[in-house]
Scaffold this active site. Structure first.
Site, short mmCIF file in Angstrom:
data_model
loop_
_atom_site.label_atom_id
_atom_site.label_comp_id
_atom_site.label_asym_id
_atom_site.label_seq_id
_atom_site.Cartn_x
_atom_site.Cartn_y
_atom_site.Cartn_z
N LYS A 101 46.82 38.67 49.36
CA LYS A 101 46.03 39.87 49.60
C LYS A 101 45.95 40.09 51.11
O LYS A 101 45.31 39.31 51.81
CB LYS A 101 44.64 39.70 49.00
CG LYS A 101 43.70 40.91 49.06
CD LYS A 101 42.38 40.60 48.33
CE LYS A 101 41.30 41.62 48.59
NZ LYS A 101 41.38 42.85 47.85
N SER B 155 34.18 41.81 42.12
CA SER B 155 34.35 40.84 43.21
C SER B 155 33.04 40.72 43.99
O SER B 155 32.36 41.72 44.21
CB SER B 155 35.43 41.34 44.19
OG SER B 155 36.62 41.57 43.48
N ARG C 124 47.30 43.47 38.10
CA ARG C 124 46.87 43.96 39.41
C ARG C 124 48.11 44.48 40.13
O ARG C 124 48.83 43.74 40.76
CB ARG C 124 46.25 42.83 40.21
CG ARG C 124 45.82 43.23 41.63
CD ARG C 124 45.12 42.07 42.33
NE ARG C 124 44.76 42.38 43.70
CZ ARG C 124 45.60 42.20 44.74
NH1 ARG C 124 46.83 41.70 44.55
NH2 ARG C 124 45.22 42.50 45.97
C1 LIG Z 1 39.93 41.11 44.20
C2 LIG Z 1 39.77 40.30 43.11
C3 LIG Z 1 38.76 39.28 43.08
N1 LIG Z 1 38.63 38.49 42.00
C4 LIG Z 1 39.42 38.66 40.94
C5 LIG Z 1 39.21 37.73 39.76
F1 LIG Z 1 39.10 36.48 40.23
F2 LIG Z 1 40.26 37.79 38.93
F3 LIG Z 1 38.09 38.05 39.13
N2 LIG Z 1 40.37 39.60 40.87
C6 LIG Z 1 40.59 40.45 41.91
N3 LIG Z 1 41.49 41.34 41.83
#
Ligand SMILES: C=C1C=NC(C(F)(F)F)=NC1=N
Length: 221
Positions: free
Chosen positions: A147, A118, A46
């Site tokens: 985040k 998500s 990411r």
């Molecule tokens: C915004 C996100 C929400 N959930 C996940 C995961 F938990 F890894 F699935 N990754 C992300 N980048």
């Protein structure tokens, strides 16, 4: 590309490291190797936020991290950047609610790759499944340092709410999770925990990953 059936996806969800170059002061390659040694079961590249790599440097890092995962049999997921995922033959893609449309991503990556979406509510979860999601990333479970534009904190209760609504696909909780709060996320019905800073930012990455693995498996035994 073996088909990602629910059982294979569920197994992969247990200890899910999410990381980009901005999430660690160490060499991301070394952090990933240490995390794999500690027992992570899935990795998501990411590369987002202030200072995130772009262009050649971004592609090179993705390819190098993908190679480390291939060497150790850990599936490699790319967040949001579908073309990068295809270019490095990732095992899957993860998209957020305000990223690319999940149905279009599914069409682009085909059925042989994993698609994570998500979700913050039952409604978003149902739409994600209709679009072809193999798993749901649900959070933030707790306040998160990783985040800037995170959704309001939901807590593990939202996982229990999804299960009560009959959402049966693999679910991974994300957002501010520590080894001490892993049990609550698992008890609410998650199949695993997704972690950024508690592993990528740890002084001892291998030990941190191992703590999460023990906490998750302690709840599955
Ligand atoms: C915004 C996100 C929400 N959930 C996940 C995961 F938990 F890894 F699935 N990754 C992300 N980048």
């Amino acid at each position: 590309m073996h088909p990602w059936n629910a059982e294979a996806v569920q197994r992969a969800m247990q200890v899910y490291l999410v990381m980009g170059s901005v999430n660690t002061k160490q060499d991301p390659m070394e952090v990933l190797r240490q995390a794999i040694a500690g027992g992570i079961t899935l990795f998501q590249f990411r590369e987002k936020g202030t200072g995130a790599l772009v262009g050649e440097a971004r592609i090179t890092l993705a390819m190098r991290l993908r190679e480390v995962c291939s060497q150790h049999g850990v599936p490699f997921i790319v967040n949001d950047d579908v073309e990068l995922a295809v270019a490095v033959e990732a095992d899957g893609v993860h998209v957020g609610q305000d990223d690319a449309d999940a149905a279009l991503v599914r069409a682009r990556i085909g059925d042989g790759r994993m698609l994570g979406v998500s979700a913050h509510s039952v409604d978003e979860a149902r739409r994600a499944l209709q679009a072809g999601a193999n798993y749901l990333g649900v959070g933030p479970m707790y306040p998160t340092p990783s985040k800037a534009d995170a959704h309001a904190v939901l807590g593990p209760a939202v996982v229990a709410e999804l299960r009560a609504a009959g959402i049966a696909v693999p679910i991974v909780g994300i957002g501010g999770i520590t080894p001490d709060t892993t049990a609550a996320v698992m008890a609410a019905g998650a199949d695993g925990v997704a972690v950024i800073s508690a592993i990528a930012g740890a002084a001892n990455v291998c030990a941190a990953a191992a703590q999460f693995a023990a906490a998750v498996r302690g709840m599955q035994a």
